[in-house]
Scaffold this motif. Structure first.
Motif, PDB file in Angstrom:
ATOM      1  N   GLY A 116       0.805  -1.206   0.000  1.00  0.00           N
ATOM      2  CA  GLY A 116       0.000   0.000   0.000  1.00  0.00           C
ATOM      3  C   GLY A 116       0.842   1.260   0.000  1.00  0.00           C
ATOM      4  O   GLY A 116       2.069   1.225  -0.088  1.00  0.00           O
ATOM      5  N   ALA A 171      -3.806   4.240   1.133  1.00  0.00           N
ATOM      6  CA  ALA A 171      -4.574   3.736  -0.004  1.00  0.00           C
ATOM      7  C   ALA A 171      -3.776   2.641  -0.701  1.00  0.00           C
ATOM      8  O   ALA A 171      -2.622   2.377  -0.357  1.00  0.00           O
ATOM      9  CB  ALA A 171      -4.905   4.859  -0.982  1.00  0.00           C
ATOM     10  N   ARG A 172      -4.395   2.019  -1.674  1.00  0.00           N
ATOM     11  CA  ARG A 172      -3.730   0.931  -2.397  1.00  0.00           C
ATOM     12  C   ARG A 172      -2.515   1.432  -3.156  1.00  0.00           C
ATOM     13  O   ARG A 172      -1.496   0.750  -3.249  1.00  0.00           O
ATOM     14  CB  ARG A 172      -4.721   0.270  -3.358  1.00  0.00           C
ATOM     15  CG  ARG A 172      -4.153  -0.901  -4.151  1.00  0.00           C
ATOM     16  CD  ARG A 172      -5.210  -1.490  -5.065  1.00  0.00           C
ATOM     17  NE  ARG A 172      -5.676  -0.517  -6.038  1.00  0.00           N
ATOM     18  CZ  ARG A 172      -5.067  -0.252  -7.196  1.00  0.00           C
ATOM     19  NH1 ARG A 172      -3.953  -0.889  -7.506  1.00  0.00           N
ATOM     20  NH2 ARG A 172      -5.564   0.632  -8.029  1.00  0.00           N
ATOM     21  N   THR A 192      -3.527   7.662  -5.540  1.00  0.00           N
ATOM     22  CA  THR A 192      -4.828   7.836  -4.876  1.00  0.00           C
ATOM     23  C   THR A 192      -4.662   8.536  -3.537  1.00  0.00           C
ATOM     24  O   THR A 192      -5.380   9.501  -3.230  1.00  0.00           O
ATOM     25  CB  THR A 192      -5.510   6.478  -4.681  1.00  0.00           C
ATOM     26  OG1 THR A 192      -5.721   5.858  -5.954  1.00  0.00           O
ATOM     27  CG2 THR A 192      -6.850   6.629  -3.968  1.00  0.00           C
ATOM     28  N   ARG A 237     -15.891   5.367   2.103  1.00  0.00           N
ATOM     29  CA  ARG A 237     -15.104   4.712   1.057  1.00  0.00           C
ATOM     30  C   ARG A 237     -14.328   3.541   1.646  1.00  0.00           C
ATOM     31  O   ARG A 237     -13.793   3.627   2.754  1.00  0.00           O
ATOM     32  CB  ARG A 237     -14.138   5.706   0.413  1.00  0.00           C
ATOM     33  CG  ARG A 237     -14.827   6.901  -0.229  1.00  0.00           C
ATOM     34  CD  ARG A 237     -13.790   7.859  -0.781  1.00  0.00           C
ATOM     35  NE  ARG A 237     -13.024   7.251  -1.859  1.00  0.00           N
ATOM     36  CZ  ARG A 237     -13.101   7.612  -3.130  1.00  0.00           C
ATOM     37  NH1 ARG A 237     -13.934   8.556  -3.509  1.00  0.00           N
ATOM     38  NH2 ARG A 237     -12.362   7.021  -4.042  1.00  0.00           N
ATOM     39  N   ASN A 238     -14.254   2.455   0.875  1.00  0.00           N
ATOM     40  CA  ASN A 238     -13.486   1.296   1.338  1.00  0.00           C
ATOM     41  C   ASN A 238     -12.084   1.256   0.746  1.00  0.00           C
ATOM     42  O   ASN A 238     -11.335   0.304   0.977  1.00  0.00           O
ATOM     43  CB  ASN A 238     -14.219  -0.009   1.019  1.00  0.00           C
ATOM     44  CG  ASN A 238     -14.493  -0.181  -0.469  1.00  0.00           C
ATOM     45  OD1 ASN A 238     -13.904   0.504  -1.302  1.00  0.00           O
ATOM     46  ND2 ASN A 238     -15.393  -1.090  -0.802  1.00  0.00           N
ATOM     47  N   ASP A 239     -11.722   2.291  -0.033  1.00  0.00           N
ATOM     48  CA  ASP A 239     -10.383   2.331  -0.630  1.00  0.00           C
ATOM     49  C   ASP A 239      -9.466   3.339   0.052  1.00  0.00           C
ATOM     50  O   ASP A 239      -8.321   3.521  -0.362  1.00  0.00           O
ATOM     51  CB  ASP A 239     -10.480   2.667  -2.122  1.00  0.00           C
ATOM     52  CG  ASP A 239     -11.102   4.031  -2.385  1.00  0.00           C
ATOM     53  OD1 ASP A 239     -11.872   4.516  -1.523  1.00  0.00           O
ATOM     54  OD2 ASP A 239     -10.825   4.622  -3.447  1.00  0.00           O
TER      55      ASP A 239
END
Length: 335
Positions: free
Chosen positions: A232, A274-275, A279, A302-304
């Motif tokens: 991440g 975030a991933r 982002t 948000r799940n991200d």
């Protein structure tokens, strides 16, 4: 005898296998410093390769490079042909513009310049008349694409991708490392970080410190908390990171494109997980401008994204809070 030969071959291969090495490359780019750390049995990436990547990105995205594509766009009447770097950053910027209701807006450049954070020197602070005139040029709705060309509806529209470019750069370097067989790394550029894998040979997760200011919102930062992750990106935006004093006021680089003025609220810093780094970097400034309540509500939906907030209470003390997903990252580290 055959089995003995196989055993001897296996043992010999094991004995001669190179040991894990911690390899680091560091340098300067994009007005800041970078540090790349990876664990491998041999070095397959050189500093020259990294610097070449950074130079290519600079020639595309830097507002301080007079020959860059962004500078060409800003000086043009209509638009330019994009390269892959500008195209990716533009697409992500427009998506973030829509997701944040216009709070993240790369056409904020005329306002950024007016407040003294652009490539040209300014003699003083802009007044309300100047701000009102510049705001007419600011809106990502003034941008559009035709094929691989980026065009503008107003000649005065200019872009500044500094709020997302470092995160994107970190991702480009990370992909380059992986393309060269490196699976355990930490890439850091200007405090924006992406990690993958573990420290070798111990197998420990990579540890990342979260910045926090001192008693004064604009003092140099220190490490407040640490999280450990194996995949991440984490980026931080803060009012203490870039500012100047003028007429007895501290002017932050975080300009609200909807008002035309530097953001003023209780938030001191926002750290986003975030991933990928593009982002995280795209949203950390936007969350700073939103203010604590709206920013926390935004992230929780948000799940991200996960975020950590440092803010000043009404009583004047410094406090912190985080989204539920970020608290889980802290809990895993403390175990």
């Amino acid at each position: 005898m055959r089995y003995l030969c196989v055993l001897l071959f296996t043992c010999t291969a094991f004995i001669h296998q190179p040991a894990w090495r911690k390899i680091q490359i560091n340098g300067k780019a994009q007005g800041t410093t970078y540090l790349i750390t990876w664990y491998a049995r041999d070095s397959t990436v050189s500093q020259h390769q990294i610097d070449s990547i950074l130079q290519r990105i600079d020639s595309s995205l830097s507002i301080y490079n007079p020959q860059s594509l962004i500078t060409q766009f800003n000086n043009s009447g209509k638009g330019i042909v994009m390269d892959k770097h500008l195209q990716i950053v533009y697409n992500k910027s427009i998506d973030t513009y829509r997701q944040t209701g216009g709070i993240f807006d790369i056409t904020v450049q005329p306002l950024v310049q007016a407040w003294g954070f652009g490539p040209k020197k300014v003699s003083g602070l802009p007044d309300s008349t100047a701000i009102r005139a510049l705001r007419a040029c600011v809106s990502s709705l003034n941008l559009y694409t035709k094929g691989n060309t980026l065009q503008k509806k107003k000649t005065c529209t200019q872009i500044d991708v500094n709020g997302i470019a470092q995160g994107y750069t970190v991702d480009v370097i990370a992909r380059f490392l992986e393309a060269n067989g490196i699976q355990n790394y930490l890439v850091e550029l200007g405090g924006e970080i992406r990690v993958k894998g573990h420290k070798q040979p111990e197998g420990e997760k990579m540890k990342i410190g979260i910045e926090a200011p001192g008693e004064n919102d604009f003092e140099l930062s220190m490490i407040q908390k640490i999280i450990a992750v194996d995949s991440g990106a984490i980026t931080t935006s803060g009012s203490y990171r870039k500012f100047y004093e003028s007429e007895g006021k501290k002017i932050s680089h975080l300009i609200n494109p909807r008002t035309g003025y530097p953001a003023q609220n209780e938030l001191i810093s926002v750290t986003v997980f975030a991933r990928d780094a593009i982002t995280a970097d795209a949203y950390d400034n936007a969350l700073m401008i939103m203010g604590l309540k709206k920013a926390l509500q935004f992230v929780e939906k948000r799940n991200d994204l996960a975020a950590h907030f440092i803010y000043r209470t009404p009583g004047g003390s410094i406090a912190d809070t985080a989204s539920s997903r970020f608290y889980k990252l802290l809990q895993k580290t403390q175990r």
